[in-house]
Design a protein around this motif. Structure first.
Motif: not given
Length: 87
Positions: A57-63, A25-28, A30-38, A75-79
């Motif tokens: 949208h980021l939490v849960g799911g398989k890892n 969840d933390v990695l997801r 991080e990538y959401l933040l990176r995606h928004l900045i990019d 991250a793109a799907e969450a946006v």
């Protein structure tokens, strides 16, 4: 987490949450933040409703497969799921 202030370092502790966060969840996040900045959209972080939808949208799911490609896709799907946000 360490925040930099122009004159001193401040450490923040995240210990008041109902449950600990999984590493995936933390990695997801991080990538959401990176995606928004990019994408030039960091202003969306100022909209609490939008952030709530995106993070939900980021939490849960398989890892099972934590790859850079999977994190970017999530991250793109969450946006997309959170919508355009406030202008």
């Amino acid at each position: 987490m360490t925040l930099r202030h122009p004159f001193e370092d401040q450490q923040l502790r995240f210990d008041q949450h109902a449950r600990p966060y999984r590493a995936v969840d933390v990695l997801r996040l991080e990538y959401l933040l990176r995606h928004l900045i990019d994408e030039g959209k960091p202003h969306l972080l100022g909209d609490p409703e939008w952030v709530g939808h995106a993070v939900a949208h980021l939490v849960g799911g398989k890892n099972r497969w934590i790859t850079v490609r999977a994190l970017r896709r999530t991250a793109a799907e969450a946006v997309t799921a959170a919508g355009p946000g406030s202008p």
